[in-house]
Design an enzyme around this catalytic site. Structure first.
Site, PDB file in Angstrom:
ATOM      1  CB  SER A 284      -0.828  -0.424   1.832  1.00  0.00           C
ATOM      2  OG  SER A 284      -1.391   1.205   1.513  1.00  0.00           O
ATOM      3  CB  SER A 336      -7.698  13.890  -2.520  1.00  0.00           C
ATOM      4  OG  SER A 336      -7.237  13.218  -0.848  1.00  0.00           O
ATOM      5  CE  LYS A 395     -14.000  13.123  -3.729  1.00  0.00           C
ATOM      6  NZ  LYS A 395     -14.706  11.785  -3.023  1.00  0.00           N
ATOM      7  CB  THR A 425     -30.333  -0.305   2.170  1.00  0.00           C
ATOM      8  OG1 THR A 425     -31.190  -0.331   3.094  1.00  0.00           O
ATOM      9  CG2 THR A 425     -31.167   1.199   1.297  1.00  0.00           C
ATOM     10  CB  THR A 510      -6.764  15.157   6.079  1.00  0.00           C
ATOM     11  OG1 THR A 510      -7.637  15.418   7.026  1.00  0.00           O
ATOM     12  CG2 THR A 510      -6.747  15.370   4.675  1.00  0.00           C
TER      13      THR A 510
END
Length: 578
Positions: A284, A336, A395, A425, A510
């Site tokens: 990763s 991002s 987005k 759902t 972040t």
């Protein structure tokens, strides 16, 4: 030196006391540190992994001289605060700019001693009220627990909220009403005034597209609001089937699976793949999204985190893995918060060489790049080299939902092992209908993408002309470095109140501590006047708050620019619009 290739070794060499901490001390120390100053996005680690070998094995020390590394390590210890019950853990003061490794080492020793005192005191005070007593002795020990052993939940929560406020990391959600046909303008409820949005992920303004709105209105009138069930039980409609077929076609794949969001798509698919591939090991990228990190953690598979876009490091990790075990390389096409772009072709070369599957997150690229909006892989002609591609409908497509695309047999197997797909759902038909209209539109139209690239380049030039600290980015995401959480929040507030510009401060977790920033996302519908107003306002606020880079800050900013190391051909390919 970059992010540490061996954080454990360097951390212990700077701070020898780390090796003296017992497992119990480690537990007490890590529990107070991990939430604030351990870079989770880099570590992919659990508490047990912190404790094993060295408690601070995953502390992030940024590049730079020894003094800077000592500062970073001492800042980690700065989060050790007084506990509400005992009050014996002192607050460790962070090192100054002239600090040395000795200061860091002393701070670690102080924290370790405090942790020992805390655990010893709690053991002594609570020994008479052991919650694990046997039934035969329960009656004899049924007296009320001492007051000092009571868990003060409210105080814990208040302390954490105070910490968030003090550190500048408290997140404020601004209630804003987007107005149809007026985007990027919106009505800010608290200000009771119009503001211009500069951080929206509705990259192309498709949430306002007349065709998308019309499709949703028609679906709502024809079919009602909700889907009525899971995909397995009455929740599959023709809209879901058509949308999955359209998404498979978008990426040149045999099939696609719809999820409630791409966060769920990433996490659930990774976990399902590990179930399908016994012994699988995961590789990763260091800057992968939280959804990928969550999937890796929850899968329980052996994981290897390679430095961001570092092919040499990735290959070293692949070489160390047994040749016979399944492997999956997890990465994003556009990251991002930095706007950096993955070397997709080279990663696919490594995957082929070491017999690994590839899983790419194109969340911040679908709709924006490629002849039909299939993302960076499509832009570069690499779609056929990728095994799995995930994306979002919330987005650039302007609606809601997530998906993963790939070969039909692989997805069929994932479908039967993905809890996030089966036990929830399904998307409402009205949402699926809107997303379907948006995907179909952007597969045909080039107008939005071309204007988006023109506006991105125009704003980039305006920021650079004013000497603003724009971080190197070849994509549509333009990060402007501030470098301090509290300052970033104050500057954001000033822009909102004084200039009616809404741009959210981006801070830890972040992005790493010390790289707080504004993340600008120009769209096709931002006007030249709006861009000029933003650039001038940013220059004013950076000047007013004395935040323009100079001296050591300028050196750090320059290092950030150099560290991006982007391929210029990729830059030109992504930003070309002629």
């Amino acid at each position: 030196m970059g992010l540490l290739e061996s954080p454990s070794a360097l951390a212990t060499s700077r701070c020898p006391h780390l090796n003296q901490l017992t497992p119990r001390q480690c537990r007490a120390t890590v529990s107070t540190l991990s939430s604030d100053h351990v870079e989770e996005k880099m570590a992919h680690a659990t508490v047990s992994e912190f404790i094993q070998g060295c408690p601070f094995a995953k502390v992030v020390l940024k590049s730079g001289p020894e003094a800077q590394q000592a500062i970073e390590a001492a800042n980690v210890l700065h989060s050790v605060h007084q506990t509400p019950q005992q009050g014996v853990v002192p607050k460790v003061v962070a090192a100054t700019a002239t600090s040395s490794a000795t200061a860091c080492s002393s701070a670690v020793a102080a924290a370790a001693a405090a942790a020992t005192a805390t655990t010893t005191a709690r053991d002594a005070s609570c020994s008479s009220s052991n919650l694990l007593t046997s039934p035969s002795t329960a009656a004899a020990t049924s007296a009320p627990a001492p007051a000092e052993c009571a868990v003060e939940y409210s105080q814990m929560i208040v302390d954490e909220l105070n910490n968030l406020h003090t550190s500048g990391r408290y997140r404020t959600f601004h209630p804003m009403a987007r107005q149809r046909g007026a985007f990027p303008r919106a009505h800010h409820d608290l200000l009771d005034d119009q503001v211009t949005m500069w951080c929206s992920n509705d990259y192309l303004g498709m949430g306002q597209n007349p065709g998308v709105i019309s499709a949703m209105q028609e679906a709502l009138q024809a079919h009602g609001a909700g889907s009525g069930g899971t995909r397995n039980i009455s929740g599959t409609t023709p809209f879901h089937v058509q949308l999955e077929s359209e998404l498979a076609s978008l990426h040149g794949k045999q099939g696609a699976m719809l999820y409630g969001s791409c966060y769920v798509a990433n996490s659930a698919t990774i976990q399902a793949l590990v179930k399908l591939l016994p012994g699988c090991e995961l590789f990763s990228d260091q800057k992968n999204h939280a959804s990928i990190i969550e999937g890796v953690r929850q899968s329980g598979a052996p994981k290897h985190v390679f430095r961001h876009n570092d092919l040499t490091h990735l290959e070293q990790l692949l070489q160390q893995a047994p040749s016979h075990v399944p492997k999956i390389i997890l990465f994003e096409s556009v990251y991002s918060m930095d706007g950096t772009v993955a070397p997709i072709d080279a990663i696919c070369d490594l995957a082929q060489r070491y017999h690994a599957l590839t899983f790419v997150d194109e969340v911040h690229a679908v709709g924006l790049y490629g002849e039909r909006g299939g993302g960076v892989a499509q832009q570069l002609g690499l779609e056929s080299r990728l095994d799995l591609v995930s994306g979002t409908l919330g987005k650039a497509f302007g609606v809601y939902g997530g998906y993963v695309s790939g070969e039909s047999d692989l997805l069929d197997a994932v479908r039967h092992h993905s809890s996030g797909y089966t036990f929830t759902t399904s998307l409402p038909p009205v949402v699926a209908a809107g997303a379907l209209a948006s995907v179909r539109h952007l597969k045909q139209s080039q107008v939005e993408r071309q204007q988006h690239r023109r506006n991105t380049q125009r704003l980039r030039n305006l920021l650079l002309e004013r000497g603003l600290p724009l971080m190197s980015s070849p994509s549509h995401i333009l990060p402007v470095l501030v470098g301090d959480a509290q300052l970033c929040k104050r500057m954001s507030d000033w822009l909102l109140q004084e200039r009616r510009i809404y741009v959210q401060p981006i801070n830890f977790p972040t992005v790493p501590v010390g790289t707080e920033r504004f993340r600008l996302t120009p769209s096709p519908v931002h006007t030249p006047q709006m861009m000029l107003h933003l650039a001038d306002s940013l220059y004013t606020v950076f000047s007013e708050f004395d935040a323009l880079p100079r001296g050591s800050t300028l050196d750090f900013y320059t290092a950030l620019q150099a560290s991006a190391n982007q391929d210029q051909e990729t830059v030109q390919s992504l930003l070309a619009y002629e």
